[in-house]
Design an enzyme around this catalytic site. Structure first.
Site, mmCIF file in Angstrom:
data_model
loop_
_atom_site.group_PDB
_atom_site.id
_atom_site.type_symbol
_atom_site.label_atom_id
_atom_site.label_comp_id
_atom_site.label_asym_id
_atom_site.label_seq_id
_atom_site.Cartn_x
_atom_site.Cartn_y
_atom_site.Cartn_z
ATOM 1 N N SER A 72 13.868 -103.782 -52.724
ATOM 2 C CA SER A 72 14.484 -102.459 -52.495
ATOM 3 C C SER A 72 13.661 -101.637 -51.528
ATOM 4 O O SER A 72 14.065 -100.542 -51.153
ATOM 5 C CB SER A 72 14.623 -101.726 -53.827
ATOM 6 O OG SER A 72 13.375 -101.595 -54.433
ATOM 7 N N HIS A 92 19.881 -105.960 -50.295
ATOM 8 C CA HIS A 92 19.467 -105.021 -51.335
ATOM 9 C C HIS A 92 20.676 -104.618 -52.143
ATOM 10 O O HIS A 92 21.497 -103.814 -51.687
ATOM 11 C CB HIS A 92 18.785 -103.808 -50.701
ATOM 12 C CG HIS A 92 18.414 -102.750 -51.708
ATOM 13 N ND1 HIS A 92 18.419 -101.413 -51.425
ATOM 14 C CD2 HIS A 92 18.043 -102.849 -53.016
ATOM 15 C CE1 HIS A 92 18.062 -100.724 -52.504
ATOM 16 N NE2 HIS A 92 17.826 -101.583 -53.479
ATOM 17 N N GLU A 118 22.923 -103.036 -49.138
ATOM 18 C CA GLU A 118 22.184 -102.766 -47.894
ATOM 19 C C GLU A 118 21.739 -104.113 -47.347
ATOM 20 O O GLU A 118 21.033 -104.865 -48.034
ATOM 21 C CB GLU A 118 20.971 -101.867 -48.165
ATOM 22 C CG GLU A 118 21.302 -100.393 -48.323
ATOM 23 C CD GLU A 118 20.059 -99.543 -48.544
ATOM 24 O OE1 GLU A 118 19.097 -100.018 -49.174
ATOM 25 O OE2 GLU A 118 20.050 -98.376 -48.089
ATOM 26 N N ASN A 124 17.220 -95.321 -50.489
ATOM 27 C CA ASN A 124 16.013 -94.932 -51.220
ATOM 28 C C ASN A 124 15.060 -94.137 -50.339
ATOM 29 O O ASN A 124 14.313 -93.297 -50.837
ATOM 30 C CB ASN A 124 15.304 -96.173 -51.779
ATOM 31 C CG ASN A 124 16.060 -96.743 -52.970
ATOM 32 O OD1 ASN A 124 16.916 -96.069 -53.547
ATOM 33 N ND2 ASN A 124 15.779 -97.983 -53.324
#
Ligand code: T1G
Length: 676
Positions: free
Chosen positions: A408, A429, A441, A479
């Protein structure tokens, strides 16, 4: 006839055909052609009935959304639908694929409707922040009743041909491969039938109980949206004794209000943004893809199990590898339990669950991955472990196999460098729970080859994911933007805000939960150094006391056995202690300041992501936040929202609090520009 509409005379039946790929959208040329076709049929005495049908993969899939916001060219769709309905010869709609929105409304203007069994019929305009604006809210209740109309218009999910037959929305089901012939035969059957059935001449029976129940059942789903209520109001209007003309006028007014509103602009933006995200700038869309017939997954934990289910549910066999038998058994047991739960809820058929489990091979033997076309590593976030795994994969996997990490935030380039085939390596991801969350992702390494990237982007569509290409940076897109939000939220606690105030502001904004509710759900201990004696932050203090969130019944909130949260006096004490130790004064924090510090900083980070080319386009960032974090779709994503707020206002808010504003954001604000 020229343009997308042609006609064919079959003895006494005139067939009007649309050929307007990709989805026969009802653009101006189609509407003009339909009008001409109907006029042709009415003017020809040899014609006793007409059929409207479409070539290609679907009947009209709606108005042409790309025309919205531009001057409308005559004839408008309502005019065409009225013309069909008022014709004095029967018109039959021959439906295949997805008759949606304006396409469904064209069928409702027809006197009869026939569909193949696989057809779907519906009015999904509400998903674009709109309502059926060509009479659908007035004709559906008159044909199928208020209950069906509420479901179709205010929720926007299509119904099958079988359900539509039951609801009276179609009159016959054709053979899957004989629609045209069956439609012509049907038209001939009813050619002399009179009076012609016109929806406008029927009466819809009011059903206030159904409306009340529907509103109650869907209150949570509709929270924050304008369009559902407008659809419900139109359906009620159709059944309140008003004339059809009054109902149409009401529908038109409600439609224009929505069309001019920011919510519909946001939802239409996301409709196209989601499709745009699948495209990779600079790579030939016709590039040869690598066949993916068998997938390997390393790690049978929550993520590995969820990732495996995506492929198993798409009919792609999976070999899942673990280090220890008990972990492997736990993982496959969870997969089976998930499928059994879906089957028991009727989401999938039992045989589908069995087929999925039958395509799963569980093993401790790493060498079993040798013949996989794609291997996805889903072990814990440690670079050394990942490098070792990719080194092993490099040795055992067949040439051409794609090697992906579910990391991640770790550096995909460093992982790729642990192999002799960096061109075959990229990040995939997934978001937890991986078998539920739609966002994927796809992290493009410096050396990731074009065909590998294109293969994974195409595969994402197969497993029903919304994929976005991200560059290699800490946190990729989602993130990375989450980080400033969480940092600023924690700082606000020190300055006097409470977790519940900050969460309330975010939920009122439209997020499913606020930063602290999210921490408690995900786990306050995620990323914690695990040393209870080392207390350098509020979060360290919580984690040290075992306040790890919902899983320990206490985190930023206290939880009862049903996981209902209440503000925690202990957390208030911890915050107060930290504030005292830092010699900080508590002050009043406004909701506006919370938005500026937590959401404006996200927009600023998004601008940096664009500056560094870590995302292909601003709309990709919007797609990430809608599908990965629940950003309210009626606000269009962080970058679209910033545009609608005004970039000058965003810059002023950031500068007011002393944040460094990204060059891209500043220059766009100065030039009155937009991200999208
Ligand atoms: N208008 C313009 N383009 C459209 C379109 C539309 N209605 N629908 C799809 N496209 C494009 C899409 O952008 C993509 O383009 C390509 O077609 C393939 O679509 C007055 C006001 C029909 C179920 O909301 O749900 O009618 O990326 O990738 O997965 O009351 O498209 O290839 O360049 O989605 O097979 C109401 C929207 C409109 C239906 C097919 N109708 N479309 O799914 O292909 S408002 C809708 C869909 C209206 C009236 C009101 C899906 C699909 P590109 P795709 P797919």
């Amino acid at each position: 006839m020229t343009g997308p509409i042609t006609t064919e005379l079959h003895d006494d039946v005139l067939v009007i055909i649309s050929n307007n790929p990709p989805v026969n959208a009802l653009g101006a040329a189609v509407r003009q052609g339909l009008e001409a076709g109907i006029k042709e049929g009415l003017a020809n005495d040899a014609v006793k009935a007409m059929v409207i049908r479409c070539d290609g993969r679907t009947f009209f899939a709606g108005a042409d959304i790309t025309e919205f916001g531009r001057p409308m060219q005559e004839p408008g769709l309502p005019t065409v639908v009225d013309m069909i309905e008022m014709a004095d010869k029967p018109v039959v709609a021959a439906i295949h694929g997805t008759a949606l929105g304006g396409g469904c409304e064209v069928t409702l203007g027809c006197h009869y409707r026939i569909a193949v069994p696989s057809a779907k019929i519906g009015t999904p305009e509400v998903k674009l922040g709109l309502l059926p604006g060509a009479g659908g809210t007035q004709r559906i209740p008159r044909i199928a009743g208020v209950k069906v109309a509420l479901e179709l218009t205010a929720k926007g999910d299509p119904m099958s041909a079988k359900m539509a037959l039951g609801a009276g929305l179609i009159d016959r089901v054709a053979g899957e491969d004989s629609l045209v012939a069956d439609a012509i035969a049907f038209a001939r059957d009813i050619a002399a039938a009179r009076p012609l059935p016109r929806a406008r001449e029927k009466t819809a029976k009011a059903d206030p109980e159904a409306v009340a129940a529907f509103k109650k059942d869907n209150a949570k789903r509709f929270r924050g949206f304008d369009a559902p209520a407008a659809n419900i109001a139109c359906v009620e209007k159709a059944a309140d004794g008003s004339s059809f003309e009054e109902g149409i006028a009401f529908e038109r007014a409600e439609f224009m209000k929505l069309m001019m509103g920011v919510q519909s602009a946001a939802q239409r933006h996301i409709f196209f943004a989601e499709r745009q995200a699948a495209k990779i700038d600079g790579i030939d869309p016709k590039i040869a893809l690598r066949p993916i017939k068998k997938v390997g997954v390393i790690g049978a934990g929550t993520m590995g199990g969820g990732i495996s289910m995506n492929f198993l549910s798409a009919g792609i066999p999976v070999t899942i590898v673990e280090m220890a038998q008990d972990a492997l058994d736990r993982g496959t047991g969870t997969i089976r339990k998930n499928y059994e739960a879906s089957a028991s809820k009727g989401r999938i058929k039992p045989e589908q669950a069995e087929a999925a489990m039958g395509a799963l091979t569980a093993t401790l033997d790493f060498a079993a991955l040798a013949d996989c076309d794609l291997v996805i590593e889903a072990v814990y976030e440690n670079m050394d472990v990942k490098k070792e795994i990719f080194g092993k994969l490099d040795a055992i996997c067949k040439p051409g196999a794609i090697l992906a990490s579910n990391t991640s935030y770790l550096d995909v380039n460093a992982i790729a460098a642990a192999t002799n085939r960096p061109g075959d390596v990229l990040g995939m991801h997934f978001f937890s729970p991986a078998n539920v969350m739609k966002l994927l992702e796809v992290v493009r390494g410096e050396k990731t080859s074009d065909d590998v990237l294109a293969t994974v982007m195409a595969l994402a569509k197969t497993i029903k994911k919304v994929a976005v290409v991200a560059g290699v940076c800490d946190g990729f897109i989602g993130n990375r933007m989450l980080k400033p939000r969480q940092i600023e939220a924690m700082k606000l606690l020190m300055e006097g805000a409470t977790p519940e105030q900050i969460d309330r502001v975010h939920v009122a904004f439209g997020m499913p939960m606020g930063p602290f509710q999210m921490s408690d759900l995900a786990g306050v201990d995620i990323g914690w150094h695990r040393d209870p004696t080392r207390i350098e932050s509020i979060r360290d203090a919580l984690a040290a006391e075992g306040r790890w969130g919902q899983k320990t019944q206490k985190g930023f909130y206290d939880y009862d056995e049903k996981r209902n949260p209440t503000p925690s006096p202990r957390v208030a004490e911890i915050i107060e202690d930290f504030r005292a130790k830092s010699n900080m004064q508590k002050r009043e924090i406004s909701d506006e300041e919370i938005i500026e510090k937590t959401l404006y900083t996200m927009v600023n980070e998004g601008a940096l992501i664009l500056e560094e080319k870590m995302a292909q386009r601003a709309s990709d960032i919007d797609v990430v936040w809608i599908y990965g974090y629940g950003w309210p779709i009626y606000r269009g994503g962080p970058m679209f929202w910033a545009d609608s707020e005004g970039l000058k206002k965003i810059v002023a808010g950031l500068e007011k609090h002393g944040f460094a504003v990204s060059e891209l954001l500043k220059s766009k604000a100065e030039s009155n520009g937009r991200f999208n």
